[in-house]
Motif scaffolding. Sequence first.
Motif, PDB file in Angstrom:
ATOM      1  N   TYR A 179       0.815  -1.203   0.000  1.00 33.72           N
ATOM      2  CA  TYR A 179       0.000   0.000   0.000  1.00 33.72           C
ATOM      3  C   TYR A 179       0.860   1.268   0.000  1.00 33.72           C
ATOM      4  O   TYR A 179       0.526   2.263  -0.657  1.00 33.72           O
ATOM      5  N   GLY A 180       1.974   1.240   0.725  1.00 39.18           N
ATOM      6  CA  GLY A 180       2.864   2.398   0.738  1.00 39.18           C
ATOM      7  C   GLY A 180       3.452   2.668  -0.633  1.00 39.18           C
ATOM      8  O   GLY A 180       3.481   3.812  -1.108  1.00 39.18           O
ATOM      9  N   GLN A 210      -9.040   2.262  -0.547  1.00 46.21           N
ATOM     10  CA  GLN A 210      -8.398   1.066  -1.099  1.00 46.21           C
ATOM     11  C   GLN A 210      -8.176   0.004  -0.017  1.00 46.21           C
ATOM     12  O   GLN A 210      -8.377  -1.187  -0.247  1.00 46.21           O
ATOM     13  N   ILE A 211      -7.760   0.432   1.163  1.00 51.01           N
ATOM     14  CA  ILE A 211      -7.551  -0.518   2.257  1.00 51.01           C
ATOM     15  C   ILE A 211      -8.883  -1.145   2.675  1.00 51.01           C
ATOM     16  O   ILE A 211      -8.990  -2.364   2.837  1.00 51.01           O
ATOM     17  N   ASN A 212      -9.906  -0.304   2.851  1.00 46.79           N
ATOM     18  CA  ASN A 212     -11.203  -0.794   3.316  1.00 46.79           C
ATOM     19  C   ASN A 212     -11.908  -1.677   2.289  1.00 46.79           C
ATOM     20  O   ASN A 212     -12.762  -2.486   2.650  1.00 46.79           O
ATOM     21  N   SER A 213     -11.565  -1.506   1.004  1.00 47.20           N
ATOM     22  CA  SER A 213     -12.187  -2.320  -0.045  1.00 47.20           C
ATOM     23  C   SER A 213     -11.323  -3.536  -0.418  1.00 47.20           C
ATOM     24  O   SER A 213     -11.578  -4.184  -1.424  1.00 47.20           O
ATOM     25  N   PHE A 214     -10.291  -3.807   0.407  1.00 51.55           N
ATOM     26  CA  PHE A 214      -9.413  -4.966   0.189  1.00 51.55           C
ATOM     27  C   PHE A 214      -8.800  -4.958  -1.218  1.00 51.55           C
ATOM     28  O   PHE A 214      -8.756  -5.968  -1.910  1.00 51.55           O
ATOM     29  N   TYR A 215      -8.305  -3.789  -1.597  1.00 54.56           N
ATOM     30  CA  TYR A 215      -7.705  -3.616  -2.924  1.00 54.56           C
ATOM     31  C   TYR A 215      -6.562  -4.603  -3.149  1.00 54.56           C
ATOM     32  O   TYR A 215      -6.447  -5.199  -4.219  1.00 54.56           O
TER      33      TYR A 215
END
Length: 339
Positions: free
Chosen positions: A114-115, A131-136
């Motif tokens: 993610y970083g 993006q994190i909450n949608s499990f990208y």
Amino acid sequence: MDTNLYQGIRNTLAEARSKAYSAVNSAMVEAYWEIGKQIDKAVGERAEYGKGLLKYLAGQLTAEFGKGFNESSLRRMRQFFKTFPNRAALWHELSWSHYRLLMKLEDDSRREFYGRECVESAWSVRQLERQINSFYYERLLATKKSGVESVKNEIHALEPKTSPDYILKDPYVLEFLDLKENRDYHESDLEQALIDKLQEFLLELGKGFSFVARQKRITIEGDHYYIDLVFYNYILKCFVVIDLKAGKLTYQDIGQIDFYVRYFEDNVKLQGDNPTIGIVLCTDKNDTMAKYSVLSENENLFASKYMLYLPTEEELTHELKREREIIERKNALDEEAER
């Protein structure tokens, strides 16, 4: 008029603002990393000593440098150092708000992914959070090669980028620079205009309302929340917190106002005050709803006394509809004049 000249000047100023934000943000991230390192070195494995030390540091730093240095913030700076121990490996393009989100990820590979993606795709904080909450990360791994670009591009439609004007008002940057926060920027133009009128309306009712604050910021574990309007009713002897949304009422809105009420009950209400009242107003064209939230054990007090002094749902509905029509009509005339 020379629109090309204006556009050139505008782009120059926008670029300069963005560079200024980046410079401040980079200095803030490095300072917080260094603070975390110093605290971690001083505390070591001495947990009890650490509690006393953080309390002492929080008091001293807040007195000299203002907000942003309470115990929980200092604890987070220490966590920042422990999570990213290699200073040279920090992504200088990312803000402190980005790093706060990344620190919540326990898996090293997810955090690294993610970083890196955040830097390469220039994600805003809201884009990263979505993006994190949608499990990208997981969805990308499970997507066939032909569909990868589609998954990558969906964020631009779901969460458009914010302008430099917006990010320059990041609460963390303001705290770091010890600058006063702009109370108006948190809402859309329509919501802000309605809040302006709603504040005047409640004070004009003359039913004991005393104005306390607007865009009242409360911070829980480093996350900032803003209450549109806060009043104290000296007849009822209680706080009244109001949240306004330009849309239909959702269960998230009810949960949010309940959270605000509980926060005031635990942290703001004084001994002898009656239970805090929470009102969430949602306006969607001609559909306006008002929901009142009080603690369940005070239903009789609410029914028999509070409604004598609070505006009725009909009063609020009429006022919001009237003001919304005025605002939308004015906006339409302004748009017509610009054509």
